[in-house]
Design a protein around this motif. Structure first.
Motif: not given
Length: 517
Positions: A380-381, A419-424, A446-449
């Protein structure tokens, strides 16, 4: 190499503002303010007199001379070093000062740094990506500009044209600050919410790059058991005066060292003591730094989650066994994979993973291979550090050269793309002394985490109560965000004798500031 920084127009205290920037250009140099004659005497006196007067050569001493003519008119900056010369006239100085300034240094110090930034690239062949910014928290400047009401365009121009920050770093900083804004707004609106840090300065082994206060358990667990008794006393005392003062924990972070070096029973009891003693929000963020996979088991992971832990950090640093062995980690890549999968089977917590760029023997291909494996795990991070070789580490003692090449920048590009490809997205960053490539450490999520603790401690807009050996506390005045810092001794035995003294001072200052809540 010895560099003597001199000026005919700046005071010694003003001139000192340029030391860190000079070291950013020449990390291996000894940069000082002494007069040339004094430096020569110091170097000569350090030589063994039995060698005789003709058997040694003094280290090369070079003079970096810079003068600032401000606020005298006409404004100008003059400097020279190794035959390179820089002259910035009144138009140049006016162009620099035309942009919003959010710093706390005098303009003469700022112009000193701009003069150095114009002069040294001629010799060094490179320019630091963060321009004249050498502090740990460059985002604080952007927050100040934002709070002052400057537009996005004005903030961008200030970063690039006043501070000399490279365009890509200015954009990165803007992105980080925009993500932090709602978190900081919440912290400001609840000044009685604090961050809690609890330190466990013990590790199974000591990593070769580590300069933190951490003690190896190779000789036995008795020191750790003694330490936990004293730490428990501090936690109870802190809980009592927090309750009396109306302070509430917004986030709790168990760091180290390696907190999970504790047995399952020990760490469960410690967390229970914290949760039963420290006043906390119902939705408190509770993080455990489980940096070493070799300290985790299914039993311990379940115990952590049942204790209320909702954020866990599993830190491989690299996914190459040869490097893990080289840096003194007592685990393998297979251990990382096994423990991560066990942790991921347990629901409802955020998992972070730490990586280090620039580890000994690693290049772009190595970080690419590490990220390919991390991407499959899908944490997640992700927290990515650029290696910083500091005094106190084995690598420093053994003379590991700092990696300053352009390869590190390529590594960081690979990291950000992955990292961006993982949605971060990047949500906090900070810099360190001796950091490889003059880069930065970046936290991605990831957004919100995002981790509230990391944002609060980096931006210094929330009180931090640090407990344990080596822990720091930050008391923040919500009126002007000025700070009072308190530091526990790094030596755990000294800490056990002195924590009460630091605790009293900290409580008094918190009580004084909290009257304004």
């Amino acid at each position: 190499m010895n560099i003597i920084l001199k000026s005919n127009t700046l005071s010694r205290s003003e001139l000192a503002a340029g030391l860190s920037l000079c070291r950013a250009f020449f990390p291996e140099a000894l940069v000082r303010l002494e007069e040339e004659g004094t430096a020569l005497i110091e170097e000569r006196n350090s030589i063994d007199v039995n060698q005789g007067d003709t058997d040694f050569a003094l280290p090369e001493i070079e003079i970096l001379h810079i003068d600032i003519h401000y606020p005298e008119t006409p404004w100008r900056i003059e400097g020279y070093f190794r035959g390179a010369i820089v002259v910035l006239d009144v138009d140049d100085v006016q162009a620099i000062l035309a942009h919003p300034y959010a710093g706390k240094e005098s303009l003469r110090k700022l112009l000193l740094k701009r003069g150095i930034l114009a002069l040294l690239p001629q010799i060094a062949g490179h320019t630091p990506p963060w321009g004249i910014l050498t502090g740990i928290r460059p985002s604080k400047i952007l927050h100040r500009l934002n709070d002052a009401g400057y537009t996005l365009e004005e903030r961008e121009k200030s970063l690039q044209r006043l501070y000399g920050v490279r365009e890509d770093k200015a954009h990165l900083l803007q992105e980080v600050v925009s993500i932090q804004q709602p978190y900081l707004k919440m912290m400001r609106s609840h000044p009685n919410h604090v961050a809690i840090y609890v330190g466990i300065p013990f590790c199974p082994t000591r990593c070769s790059y580590c300069s933190f206060p951490a003690y190896s358990l190779k000789r036995g667990r008795e020191p750790l058991e003694q330490y936990l008794v004293g730490l428990g006393e501090e936690i109870r005392t802190a809980g009592e005066w927090m309750g009396a003062t109306g302070l509430v924990a917004d986030s709790i972070y168990l760091g180290g060292g390696t907190p999970t070096v504790l047995t399952t029973s020990e760490i469960s009891q410690l967390i229970a003591l914290i949760m039963n003693t420290i006043p906390a929000k119902i939705e408190v963020e509770l993080t455990v730094e489980a940096g070493r996979p070799d300290t985790l088991s299914q039993e311990k992971l379940l115990a952590l989650r049942e204790s209320g832990v909702n954020r866990l950090s599993i830190n491989p640093q690299t996914m190459h066994n040869r490097t893990l062995q080289r840096i003194g980690r007592a685990h393998t890549v297979e251990d990382i994979l096994r423990v991560y999968r066990l942790a991921r089977k347990i629901p409802d917590w955020v998992i972070n993973m730490d990586l280090i760029m620039g580890l000994p023997g690693e290049g772009v291909k190595d970080i690419q291979e590490t990220l390919e494996q991390i991407k499959i795990l899908d944490p997640d991070n992700l927290t990515v550090h650029a290696l910083a070789i500091k005094r106190g580490s084995k690598e420093h003692e053994q003379g590991l050269p700092q990696n300053l090449g352009s390869e590190l920048e390529v590594m960081q590009e690979v990291v950000m793309t992955s990292a961006r490809s993982m949605g971060m997205q990047p949500y906090y960053l900070y810099r360190q002394k001796h950091i490889a490539g003059n880069l930065e450490n970046i936290g991605l999520a990831k957004p919100g985490l995002e981790c509230r603790y990391n944002i609060g401690i980096m931006e210094e807009q929330q009180n931090v109560i640090g407990m344990g050996a080596g822990a720091s506390s930050k008391i923040v005045n919500p009126v002007d965000f000025s700070l009072i810092n308190f530091h526990h001794p790094s030596d755990w035995q000294v800490y056990l004798k002195r924590w009460g003294e630091i605790q009293r001072k900290r409580a008094e200052n918190l009580k004084h500031i909290s009257k304004g809540y």
